[in-house]
Each structure stands twice: as C-alpha cells, then as structure tokens.
Design an enzyme around this catalytic site. Structure first.
Site, PDB file in Angstrom:
ATOM      1  N   HIS A  87     -10.434   2.456  -1.476  1.00 55.01           N
ATOM      2  CA  HIS A  87      -8.936   2.717  -2.795  1.00 55.01           C
ATOM      3  C   HIS A  87      -8.037   2.552  -2.046  1.00 55.01           C
ATOM      4  CE1 HIS A  87      -6.975   5.975  -5.056  1.00 55.01           C
ATOM      5  NE2 HIS A  87      -6.304   5.450  -4.099  1.00 55.01           N
ATOM      6  N   GLU A  88      -7.497   2.425  -0.976  1.00 55.36           N
ATOM      7  CA  GLU A  88      -5.905   1.995  -0.321  1.00 55.36           C
ATOM      8  C   GLU A  88      -6.367   0.465  -0.266  1.00 55.36           C
ATOM      9  OE1 GLU A  88      -3.320   3.843   0.046  1.00 55.36           O
ATOM     10  OE2 GLU A  88      -5.221   5.754  -0.391  1.00 55.36           O
ATOM     11  N   HIS A  99      -5.185  -0.421  -3.998  1.00 59.48           N
ATOM     12  CA  HIS A  99      -3.842  -0.740  -3.676  1.00 59.48           C
ATOM     13  C   HIS A  99      -3.659  -1.645  -3.592  1.00 59.48           C
ATOM     14  CE1 HIS A  99      -2.488   3.370  -5.746  1.00 59.48           C
ATOM     15  NE2 HIS A  99      -3.751   4.136  -5.156  1.00 59.48           N
ATOM     16  N   GLU A 109      -3.092   5.413  -9.764  1.00 68.29           N
ATOM     17  CA  GLU A 109      -4.102   5.264  -9.436  1.00 68.29           C
ATOM     18  C   GLU A 109      -5.685   6.139  -9.581  1.00 68.29           C
ATOM     19  OE1 GLU A 109      -4.125   7.417  -6.095  1.00 68.29           O
ATOM     20  OE2 GLU A 109      -2.742   6.343  -5.809  1.00 68.29           O
TER      21      GLU A 109
END
EC number: 3.4.24.-
Length: 282
Positions: free
Chosen positions: A131-132, A135, A208
């Site tokens: 997930h990071e 980003h 998100e």
C-alpha cells in the site's frame, strides 16, 4: 469518476479558491499575490516536506541487519512495482502504523512504527508495505503535499480577509456598495477555511482508495491488506498515536487520531469498512 480525475478536479478547486479569496481581499493585485504565494509554498513543500515529517516523528533509518524481513519484502515489492528501492525508517511508537513520504520515487521513504510488526503477520506486513509503495508509484505524496500547502495558503488568506472585514479593508471599500464588499470579506473569512478543509479531505480519501487497489495488485493478495486494515483500525481506536499531528494524519495507512472523538468528525481517511469491502470484492 476515476480517482486521478477526481484529484485533479479537487486540486483545481483549491487553486480557484485561493485566487477567489485573493480577489476578495485585494482585487486583481490580490489574485496575483495569492497565486505567487501558493507557488512559493508549493516549491518549499516539494523540497522539504519529507525531512520535516520524519523529524516530527523522530524517525530513524532502519538497517537491513536490524530488519531483514522488512527489507526482503520491500525489495520484492519494489521490483514488482518497477520502483527504486526506497529508504526504510523506524518510528519509535507502540501504535501500529506506517506512511510513505518523499518528493518522487527516487527519493522515497517508507516509515513504519515499532508496533507494526508486533501485531501483523508477514503477509499482512507485505500488504501494508505494498500500500505504501502504491502511494509512491501514484505520486500521492506530492499530491498530498500540494493539497496541504494550498490549504495552508487558504488559511492565511482567510485570516487576511478577517482582518480586512474588521478594519474596513477589501477591494470594495471605496465602491458605492461597500457594505456588500464587507459582507463578502466576512463570508470569505468564515467559509473559505471550511471549504479548503473539505477539499483536502476529499483528496486524501480518494488517494487512499487508489493506493489500496494498486497495492493489492503489487502484492497479488488483497485479503492480506484487508486483514491488516482490520487489525490496524482496531489498534488505532484502542491506542491512538500520542504525538500524531492532524496536519500529517493523512499520510498514514490508517488515521492515527481515530481514537480521539473530535478527529472522527472530519476524518482524513475513508471508512475502514468500505476499504475492506472494496479489497475483498477484488
């Protein structure tokens, strides 16, 4: 409406809000000053935002010798995402959480708290790190930095409008309808910060969802991220980060302030239940 298009529209709305406030305060000259102010603050945010946020949370570089499993996962995911290997930092914090920062993929940093690997399985940690990295891949750090900076400019200009209303300033003070100009300044001072905050929250929530989707594609296991979100959300409610700042809450994978009742009124994150539902429907 896609997440990227929605983000573009919202950033344009923030910029338009800044120019409108500048015009309300100082006419055409005020509009120009507002635009230049936004530009200067964005340049500063681009170059220094990562250093500032790492210092805020006392994050320190994490060596591969101290965390070989984290490095192995990050290296594998970076290769899968076709990204350079980011630097890895450790936050001395018992509440489990993580964030990414850095102005571009070549200067990216992933920061994890000490509490993260205490409650998550290796597969769940992999989901969080994916997930990071999403980003980083989606340039979300740059987008969120710009949004936060533009919102800050709105706050400055709104304060100027407030003083203009108190002391009879504003571009309409010499017009026949000076009362209307004064009313405009009052309305601007009250509503502009609220509008800026709502736009910033909308941008954060949109990014998100996109990071969840992209991260699940990197890890090839959306269920591991869904389980991680369940655990992190529960831990955040029970043990919110003591030193978390509202100005940086949007960076974390789950809202670090969610245990505080006032923070839930305007959450920087979409509902965990909806994020989990979307992941499990992939």
């Amino acid at each position: 409406m896609g997440s990227r298009f929605r983000t573009t529209v919202l950033l344009a709305a923030l910029t338009a809000l800044i120019i409108w406030i500048g015009g309300a305060v100082g006419g055409s000259h005020g509009m120009m000053i507002a635009f230049v102010l936004a530009l200067v603050m964005n340049v500063g945010s681009y170059w220094f935002s990562d250093k500032i946020v790492l210092a805020m949370y006392r994050a320190q570089p994490l060596s591969e010798a101290d965390a070989p499993q984290i490095y192995r996962i990050v290296r594998e995911l970076s290769a899968s995402a076709n990204l350079p290997m980011p630097r890895v930092y450790l936050i001395p914090e018992s509440a489990p959480n993580a964030f990414a920062t850095g102005r571009n993929p070549e200067n990216a940093v992933i920061a994890v708290t000490e509490g993260l690997w205490r409650i998550l399985t290796p597969d769940e940690i992999r989901g969080v790190l994916a997930h990071e990295l999403a980003h980083v891949k989606n340039r979300d750090i740059l987008v969120s930095s710009i949004a936060a900076t533009l919102a800050g400019v709105v706050m400055i200009l709104a304060r100027m409008a407030q003083w203009g209303a108190l002391f009879g300033g504003g571009r309409s003070s010499s017009d026949e309808d000076s009362g209307g100009g004064m009313l405009g300044l009052v309305v601007t001072a009250i509503l502009a910060p609220i509008a800026a905050m709502l736009i910033q929250l909308a941008i954060s929530r949109s990014r998100e969802y996109l990071a969840d989707e992209t991260g699940a594609a990197f890890s090839h296991n959306p269920e591991s991220l869904a389980r991680a979100l369940e655990k992190l959300a529960m831990a955040s409610h029970q043990n919110p980060m003591e030193d978390a700042s509202p100005s940086t809450a949007h960076l974390f994978i789950v809202n670090p302030l969610s245990g505080r009742s006032l923070a839930n009124l305007f959450s920087t994150h979409p509902p965990i239940e909806e994020r989990i539902r979307r992941l499990r429907s992939m």
